[in-house]
Write an enzyme that holds these catalytic residues in place. Structure first.
Site, PDB file in Angstrom:
ATOM      1  N   ARG A  27     -12.455   7.470  -3.921  1.00 56.32           N
ATOM      2  CA  ARG A  27     -11.682   6.919  -5.049  1.00 56.32           C
ATOM      3  C   ARG A  27     -11.527   7.933  -6.166  1.00 56.32           C
ATOM      4  O   ARG A  27     -10.435   8.067  -6.735  1.00 56.32           O
ATOM      5  CB  ARG A  27     -12.332   5.644  -5.586  1.00 56.32           C
ATOM      6  N   ASN A  45     -12.275  -0.138  -4.128  1.00 54.11           N
ATOM      7  CA  ASN A  45     -12.930  -0.466  -2.870  1.00 54.11           C
ATOM      8  C   ASN A  45     -12.718  -1.938  -2.571  1.00 54.11           C
ATOM      9  O   ASN A  45     -12.627  -2.758  -3.482  1.00 54.11           O
ATOM     10  CB  ASN A  45     -14.432  -0.190  -2.942  1.00 54.11           C
TER      11      ASN A  45
END
EC number: 3.6.1.7
Length: 102
Positions: A27, A45
């Site tokens: 990320r 997520n």
């Protein structure tokens, strides 16, 4: 990106990235790549182990971002991308950010 918005070239995609993509800095790397490409949106997520990305930009920017999502981070083992076009009207994002897990 301002010119893209004025010319109607702005597109939005929701991308689900499946594979080994959590717990490896995916990320954070995604945020850095999005900033480098000048795209907006978010990344988070998912509980199922996937990563979800909402990305907005020109068709060329989205193609580059999707290519990166698929193979741009060497620590990631991406099995597949599920790309969904988000039809207008859609919210316009001001920047790209990391969201909490959903």
């Amino acid at each position: 990106m301002e010119d893209d918005q004025k010319d109607g070239m702005l597109e939005t995609r929701l991308v689900r990235v499946r594979g080994l993509v959590q717990g490896i800095g995916y990320r954070e790397a995604c945020v850095r790549r999005a900033h480098a490409l000048g795209v907006t949106g978010w990344v988070r997520n998912r509980i199922d182990g996937s990563v979800e990305v909402m990305v907005q930009g020109s068709p060329e920017q989205l193609a580059e971002m999707c290519a990166w999502l698929s193979e741009g981070m060497s620590a990631a083992l991406v099995d597949r991308l599920e790309v969904t076009e988000v039809p207008p009207p859609f919210a316009r994002f001001e920047h790209f950010e990391r969201l909490p897990t959903l």
